[in-house]
Design an enzyme around this catalytic site. Structure first.
Site, PDB file in Angstrom:
ATOM      1  N   CYS A   2       0.667  -1.185  -0.042  1.00 11.37           N
ATOM      2  CA  CYS A   2      -0.107   0.120   0.148  1.00 11.37           C
ATOM      3  C   CYS A   2       0.962   1.283   0.201  1.00 11.37           C
ATOM      4  O   CYS A   2       2.053   1.103  -0.292  1.00 11.37           O
ATOM      5  CB  CYS A   2      -0.964   0.119   1.268  1.00 11.37           C
ATOM      6  SG  CYS A   2      -1.776  -1.389   1.658  1.00 11.37           S
ATOM      7  N   ARG A  49      -4.860   1.715   0.329  1.00 10.91           N
ATOM      8  CA  ARG A  49      -5.063   0.241   0.387  1.00 10.91           C
ATOM      9  C   ARG A  49      -4.992  -0.451  -0.978  1.00 10.91           C
ATOM     10  O   ARG A  49      -5.908  -0.316  -1.581  1.00 10.91           O
ATOM     11  CB  ARG A  49      -6.101  -0.299   1.277  1.00 10.91           C
ATOM     12  CG  ARG A  49      -5.829  -1.731   1.871  1.00 10.91           C
ATOM     13  CD  ARG A  49      -6.939  -2.129   2.530  1.00 10.91           C
ATOM     14  NE  ARG A  49      -6.925  -3.544   2.857  1.00 10.91           N
ATOM     15  CZ  ARG A  49      -7.748  -4.519   3.309  1.00 10.91           C
ATOM     16  NH1 ARG A  49      -8.987  -4.152   3.367  1.00 10.91           N
ATOM     17  NH2 ARG A  49      -7.465  -5.654   3.522  1.00 10.91           N
ATOM     18  N   LEU A  50      -4.179  -1.330  -1.075  1.00 10.40           N
ATOM     19  CA  LEU A  50      -4.139  -2.508  -2.140  1.00 10.40           C
ATOM     20  C   LEU A  50      -4.567  -3.717  -1.360  1.00 10.40           C
ATOM     21  O   LEU A  50      -3.588  -4.207  -0.597  1.00 10.40           O
ATOM     22  CB  LEU A  50      -2.849  -2.450  -2.826  1.00 10.40           C
ATOM     23  CG  LEU A  50      -2.732  -3.564  -3.767  1.00 10.40           C
ATOM     24  CD1 LEU A  50      -3.701  -3.390  -5.031  1.00 10.40           C
ATOM     25  CD2 LEU A  50      -1.273  -3.789  -4.663  1.00 10.40           C
ATOM     26  N   ILE A  52      -4.884  -7.460  -0.489  1.00 15.00           N
ATOM     27  CA  ILE A  52      -4.306  -8.601  -0.614  1.00 15.00           C
ATOM     28  C   ILE A  52      -4.546  -9.796   0.354  1.00 15.00           C
ATOM     29  O   ILE A  52      -4.894 -10.801   0.051  1.00 15.00           O
ATOM     30  CB  ILE A  52      -2.721  -8.338  -0.592  1.00 15.00           C
ATOM     31  CG1 ILE A  52      -2.160  -7.424  -1.572  1.00 15.00           C
ATOM     32  CG2 ILE A  52      -1.989  -9.625  -0.962  1.00 15.00           C
ATOM     33  CD1 ILE A  52      -2.442  -7.681  -3.099  1.00 15.00           C
ATOM     34  N   ASN A  74       2.511  -0.791   5.278  1.00 14.44           N
ATOM     35  CA  ASN A  74       2.683  -0.994   3.897  1.00 14.44           C
ATOM     36  C   ASN A  74       3.680  -2.368   3.700  1.00 14.44           C
ATOM     37  O   ASN A  74       4.574  -2.404   4.437  1.00 14.44           O
ATOM     38  CB  ASN A  74       3.446  -0.002   3.059  1.00 14.44           C
ATOM     39  CG  ASN A  74       3.698  -0.341   1.718  1.00 14.44           C
ATOM     40  OD1 ASN A  74       3.111  -1.016   1.160  1.00 14.44           O
ATOM     41  ND2 ASN A  74       4.999   0.346   1.180  1.00 14.44           N
ATOM     42  N   GLY A  75       3.145  -3.350   3.129  1.00 10.46           N
ATOM     43  CA  GLY A  75       4.039  -4.702   2.938  1.00 10.46           C
ATOM     44  C   GLY A  75       3.209  -5.835   3.238  1.00 10.46           C
ATOM     45  O   GLY A  75       2.009  -5.838   3.431  1.00 10.46           O
ATOM     46  N   ASP A  99      -2.500  -9.559   8.327  1.00 13.38           N
ATOM     47  CA  ASP A  99      -1.598  -9.307   9.155  1.00 13.38           C
ATOM     48  C   ASP A  99      -1.126  -8.062   9.886  1.00 13.38           C
ATOM     49  O   ASP A  99      -0.401  -7.933  10.817  1.00 13.38           O
ATOM     50  CB  ASP A  99      -0.130  -9.632   8.217  1.00 13.38           C
ATOM     51  CG  ASP A  99      -0.050  -8.783   7.351  1.00 13.38           C
ATOM     52  OD1 ASP A  99      -1.120  -8.145   6.882  1.00 13.38           O
ATOM     53  OD2 ASP A  99       0.945  -9.029   6.461  1.00 13.38           O
ATOM     54  N   SER A 363       9.149 -12.386  -7.678  1.00 12.04           N
ATOM     55  CA  SER A 363      10.373 -12.233  -8.844  1.00 12.04           C
ATOM     56  C   SER A 363      11.727 -13.034  -8.237  1.00 12.04           C
ATOM     57  O   SER A 363      11.638 -13.439  -7.225  1.00 12.04           O
ATOM     58  CB  SER A 363      10.509 -10.773  -8.950  1.00 12.04           C
ATOM     59  OG  SER A 363      11.198 -10.391  -7.511  1.00 12.04           O
TER      60      SER A 363
END
Length: 616
Positions: A2, A49-50, A52, A74-75, A99, A363
């Site tokens: 985020c 917010r994204l 997840i 964020n994370g 989380d 990745s």
């Protein structure tokens, strides 16, 4: 993943909303804003917010836990389930499946030491209303960005510097940071492009006491750069242990309440992650790669072979100069500090199209730094050969080699003309030719040099440690974060699991690098899952065909943007020298595309982001 924001400065509510809106691409699913009373005055937290994990609105931020703990985060904390189970046994209650509140409960239980319990990528700030302080931290490997402005009791933080710059009239552009950017292609931590804004460094936490305005920062984690490799097992046992670590690191990064995919370039690192991902789930893995039509830049056939063997759902994304220039035009909006790693463009393109199918992508970042994979580690052997000669003799050799009208020979001459192997290594990553700078930064001095200069490890290990603390942090992590978040895509790298990096530090160099065989142990694990024959080729980077584009399709664009008149407006360069170098690139006598790209980036940032700020 985020975007976070917070301030003790009494901005108007609409101004704070504008600051959040500026980086809303980091989290388009929900914008949250809350204010709290403190002894210092009103504190405001904001969050983009994204979604997840736990997509329900109950996990929206800013989030409150047990009334007196408030957080913006964020994370991802990948081991949050284990921590949650342990804390539940201690009597802590949870109302979400995310989380975020686990961080809060861990903070209440362990205090500032809570960060040592987290395996993840994160940047967060907690307002502890009881203790009247702010506590924040950044993950061990520095994957998540954290900028802050501190002026007495005025404190402001954000995931990106553009939010802090908005409505802040106290900022000035740093002359020193411009010079560092021109030398390193990014602004090294803890500095930023503004004199008054700093970056929280990797593996660091801080407290800001709201009663007296005292800010304290401390390091809670670092790589073990002073000790010799201590692993005493066989190569086979090390291989087995590393495969278990990487398998678990991959598996926990596949957990999400949204679709997950894998970036697959066809190289060792991404192919190994793709292979381990397919073993970790019964679902068919989606893989993605970029294809260029220019000769020497298309690695997609190799990625296709790996995808076919692993039976992934593979997508090849075509890139041409037209889409490249569209991304270039908006580059400084997302990379809101000057940043000149040209692979940022294909990274953005990859993220843009990957996001259409998944919200999370794994990745292979970190494999080169952890397991000695960069070309320049091979150069160390060649450099060491020349270092055996006395310096006066090397000085004469330098004159002879540099007389050859070839860029590579001149670079080699500059490297050989070094007092020691450490200085020579620096020249392989630091701009060797600074004749075009009005104030050359030819003698870099910064704390991270301790990772290169200590004598306890061999030069290979020291070079890799230095790259972990500089190139990985200053370049790779910033590139990946901005490129992915520009399109609201979360990226996760199993190689950056701190357990993997710590284990890599214990291994003898010969397990990672031997007789030019780089990433030896990773390759042996990979060949258990994918045929070795697919990888019998030289290592390739994630490069852009800018050398060709600047001479052909983008020639007019370059000449217009970097006209002599425009060059005269850029601080710290010699316009006439630059103009001559651009001309030599265009007529094909020299390759100056890295310099051209660097100046395009800087000019765009100054034009679009630097307006209204003085340079000091």
């Amino acid at each position: 993943m985020c975007g976070i924001y917070g301030t003790t400065i009494p901005y108007k509510e609409q101004e704070v909303k504008e600051k959040l809106k500026r980086t809303s691409f980091r989290g388009p699913d929900q914008m949250g804003l809350k204010s709290y009373e403190s002894t210092l005055g009103v504190i405001t937290f904001g969050h983009n917010r994204l979604s997840i994990i736990d997509l329900d609105s109950r996990s929206n931020q800013p989030l409150a836990y047990e009334k007196n703990i408030h957080i913006v985060f964020n994370g991802e904390i990948y081991n949050f389930k284990e921590i949650k189970e342990s804390l539940s046994k201690k009597g802590y209650l949870f109302t979400t499946t995310s989380d975020t509140e686990v961080i809060c409960a861990a903070y209440l239980e362990y205090g500032e030491e809570c960060v040592k319990h987290f395996n993840g990528m994160f940047a967060f700030v907690i307002f502890d209303a009881t203790k009247q302080l702010l506590f924040g931290a950044k993950d061990r490997m520095g994957q998540k960005p954290f900028y802050y402005y501190l002026n007495g009791k005025d404190f402001e933080f954000s995931s990106q510097i553009s939010s802090i710059a908005l409505f802040n009239s106290n900022l000035t552009i740093s002359r020193n940071s411009i010079q560092e950017f021109l030398a390193w292609s990014s602004v090294p931590s803890p500095h930023s492009i503004f004199n008054e804004v700093k970056k929280l460094e990797d593996g660091h936490s801080f407290t800001f006491d709201l009663q007296n305005g005292i800010f304290k920062e401390k390091q809670y984690w670092d790589i073990n750069y002073l000790s010799l490799p201590e692993y005493r097992g066989s190569f086979l046992s090390a291989q087995e242990h590393l495969e278990k670590l990487l398998s678990d690191a991959t598996k926990i990064r596949l957990f999400a309440d949204v679709p997950v995919g894998v970036f697959l370039s066809g190289g060792v690192d991404s192919s190994l992650i793709a292979a381990l991902a397919t073993k970790s789930t019964s679902k068919k893995i989606k893989t993605f790669c970029v294809r260029f039509n220019e000769k020497g830049f298309n690695e997609s056939p190799y990625a296709q072979k790996v995808a076919d063997y692993l039976d992934t759902e593979h997508e090849v994304i075509d890139c041409d100069y037209k889409e490249g220039i569209d991304l270039l035009d908006n580059f400084s909006f997302y990379y809101d500090e000057p940043f000149a790693d040209a692979s940022a463009i294909p990274s953005m393109l990859l993220a843009k199209h990957t996001k259409k199918q998944v919200t999370v992508a794994l990745s292979g970042d970190g494999g080169d730094e952890g397991f000695l994979g960069y070309h320049r580690y091979n150069w160390i052997d060649k450099i060491n050969f020349f270092m055996k000669f006395p310096y006066p003799i090397r000085k004469q050799m330098t004159k002879l080699i540099s007389a050859v009208p070839n860029y590579r020979f001149k670079v080699a001459a500059n490297v050989i003309d070094s007092k020691n192997i450490e200085e020579a290594y620096l020249k392989t990553i630091f701009s060797p030719n600074q004749s075009w700078m009005s104030t050359p930064n030819s003698n870099p001095q910064f704390e991270e040099l301790k990772y290169l200069m200590n004598s306890n490890k061999n030069i290979y290990e020291r070079a890799a440690n230095f790259d972990i603390k500089t190139y990985l942090n200053w370049d790779i992590n910033q590139k990946v974060d901005r490129a992915s978040m520009a399109y609201s895509l979360e990226t996760r790298s199993p190689f950056l699991d701190y357990r993997v990096m710590e284990f890599a530090q214990t291994l003898p160099t010969s397990f990672k690098y031997k007789s030019g065989n780089q990433k030896k142990i990773l390759k042996e694990i990979l060949y258990k899952h994918v045929p070795k024959s697919i990888f019998d080729r030289p290592k390739a980077g994630f490069a852009m065909p800018f050398k060709v584009w600047f001479r052909e399709d983008l020639k007019e664009y370059v000449l217009d943007q970097l006209s002599l008149e425009n060059l005269n407006s850029i601080y710290s360069i010699k316009p006439e020298v630059i103009s001559s170098m651009i001309e030599s690139h265009m007529n094909g006598t020299w390759n100056h595309y890295p310099l051209i790209w660097k100046l395009l980036v800087l000019k765009q940032w100054l034009d679009k982001n630097g307006q209204g700020f003085s340079i000091q």
